[in-house]
Design a protein around this motif. Sequence first.
Motif: not given
Lengths: 314, 314, 314
Positions: C273-281
């Motif tokens: 139910r719990t995420d750490l996230y990183a993203a680039y666009g």
Amino acid sequence: QSHVQIYGVVDAGVLAEYGTPAGNTTGIGSGLASGSRLGFKGSEDLGSGLSAVFVLEGGYHVDTGAMGQGGLIFGRQAFVGLRGTFGTVTVGRQYSPYYQAIRDVADPFEDGMAGQATNLMAGNYRMDNSVVYATPRVAGWSAEVAYGAGEETDKLAVNDARKRQFSGMLSYTQGPLLVMLAHHHREDALLPDHVRHTALAARYTLGDVMGHVAVADNRGLAAERSRDVLLGVTWKNGPHRVLLSAIARNDRSAAQRDARQLGAGYLYGLSPRTDLYAAYGHIDNDNGAAFTVGNATDSGNGNAAVNLGLRHIF
Amino acid sequence: QSHVQIYGVVDAGVLAEYGTPAGNTTGIGSGLASGSRLGFKGSEDLGSGLSAVFVLEGGYHVDTGAMGQGGLIFGRQAFVGLRGTFGTVTVGRQYSPYYQAIRDVADPFEDGMAGQATNLMAGNYRMDNSVVYATPRVAGWSAEVAYGAGEETDKLAVNDARKRQFSGMLSYTQGPLLVMLAHHHREDALLPDHVRHTALAARYTLGDVMGHVAVADNRGLAAERSRDVLLGVTWKNGPHRVLLSAIARNDRSAAQRDARQLGAGYLYGLSPRTDLYAAYGHIDNDNGAAFTVGNATDSGNGNAAVNLGLRHIF
Amino acid sequence: QSHVQIYGVVDAGVLAEYGTPAGNTTGIGSGLASGSRLGFKGSEDLGSGLSAVFVLEGGYHVDTGAMGQGGLIFGRQAFVGLRGTFGTVTVGRQYSPYYQAIRDVADPFEDGMAGQATNLMAGNYRMDNSVVYATPRVAGWSAEVAYGAGEETDKLAVNDARKRQFSGMLSYTQGPLLVMLAHHHREDALLPDHVRHTALAARYTLGDVMGHVAVADNRGLAAERSRDVLLGVTWKNGPHRVLLSAIARNDRSAAQRDARQLGAGYLYGLSPRTDLYAAYGHIDNDNGAAFTVGNATDSGNGNAAVNLGLRHIF
């Protein structure tokens, strides 16, 4: 259902105000002792002492059904974060660490009813776009720091008005004593200037009586400067609770806009969750000072007010 | 979680309107039979027969996701109070006692769908800033009185527009009979005048059939005066429910803006909580009267309407 | 309480944007990976395989406490309907069938974070006043059609601006394969013209890897026409999840406003139910094309962005 807890406050009563621009008025008010609210909160055990936590809490006016905080659905608190042995990190719209010194330590009224400290003293209530780090408590010591980003991500640069804020508190508790030192720094929206508040607050419990004392130093724009001193008492016995406080604001600028407030309150607990309350607050304004006696929801219109109400916590 | 109960209605359907300024129209509507709503309520036993009670109930439009009541979070009902052997005292935004006579006694449609009584008759729905006292029922008798403060606590005197309201009802029930007498008095916002409504409504149950009858006398500003007469029938059998009503409004002022409404409805209960419904309402307006056929959520645009929908109660 | 389930998402993080009108900016954002939301849903077994279902879901901004979707209480989804062996019919404000092809099949980012497909591709998210019929799945096949009425029931004809929409999808799944064909048709509010989108999307799972491919054909007003091609990969292993996608938009009108987007994301699951996230666009815009890198909540201001955040589902 199992992941979220619903809680809230419904508080309503009669509000009489004296010395308002419209003279003396009487009406029905919402959230006199504690702002009426509905909240959703939860936590998830992630293992290894780590938890995810969240709070979504919105204010409303029970007398009209309107949303509080000027129309924000979760205008009181909204945040998500992680709690672990390292402390707690949360992101969202959150109370400033400074506000804790006022509400939880200094003010016998806990920032509600006619006698509340924030009628005269700065509250620095909430910080949008904020990151808060709270340490665990170690040997009675704890601390909390907050950074509020100034909406830099807004589409239009002209909206980049609410500038950055920094807030922090350092707390020490031992037995009956709790001392808190707090500081709040807010960049001005327009000027290359900032507003700073520093407060030292303490409370001491002796049997049924808790004594409160606080000093705050306020530095505003254009060399505005003032100092507040608060003395207060909370007396609890069975269902009875009496609150008294006296605050003196010493304006240290040329205008000398000093003010003094006296507040008295009484709560009768019908249960741990339901109180009947009565309160009176009065402000003496000097040299055109325009402080008003408010309550937990409204900043008030007059220099004195009486509250009579019912607060139910669920 | 244990202190609050969540409840509500989701109601949506097809709404066809006839004789509107835009001609005949068909579209999707929300809350045709009962206003779509989400509510939170609770009560706490305080001992000695005393309880704290609260209700927070907001309307919304299921067809668009918008808030109801013009953007109020708890625009349907919001109150807190105490219930005891003495009766119930509540404070907040509440239904007027008058409205109970229309919705609960007079109207077979319970103030919903195309045939609802409030297309022609005054509803006096809700009172902001109100205190309501309801007696317990004694030997079949009960009464309720309400006072709505006129927002005297607003910051600006010019907003002190919604003036005081008084509303009351007296009810008697014995076996199959329920009779209610209601009065509502509203001070005008601008003129030193007031609007008054008085209604006498009764319903009688005989087997599967309930008969309804009501008379209302309306006195408006500037000597406006009118009288409404309603006759209605509710027939229930298993999952079937048929509603019929006829209302005549007799305008007793010079303009003679009389109107007559006929309404017919049918509900099929898929369960006690879920209904399919169909309804038709038609109004004849005389001499420029402009009454429109609405539904539980919208006041309508034409002089006739068809509703087809689904109502789910949770 | 037993009739309604509360659920939601609290998602907050740091949003850095590059190439915005205000230069490069950094701040706190809400709902970068998934729009922050609070929902209430339920279903009732009506017997004979029939159920009543409803969903009421509102978005909010955890960084400011404001309501999402421009101030709608249930702006994400609001509908009620019946589910049976015949399929499901629902009425309200609902996601278009077209949007499912983009979010659930084509986009590795599931329409969130800096790499989301809808930065370039049409989403056709939600339809007000809509009726949706979804078939049951038979031998791997399923379909969904939606009709959105154009607010014909508005009081004023001039508000009759949001015209009718039609949307549909046809889906086939077998083992690791899911293919969806979708079409969306929207009448223009002012011109006697309409906008049409057709998308074919597929995903294929092979062990830890899911491949995504999609093609969309867009026909706008005044002979605007463009085509999008998406290739993407989702890789999952234990708590790790890597997302990659590349999209090319080919503007087939004279202006030749082509654009290309590359997106990369990483999620670390602290729990299901719990995420750490990183993203680039990052987007390359040709000939004055003005596509921006957004996220699940905001359409973005620059041509590149970094997201770092925490998403908690309850």
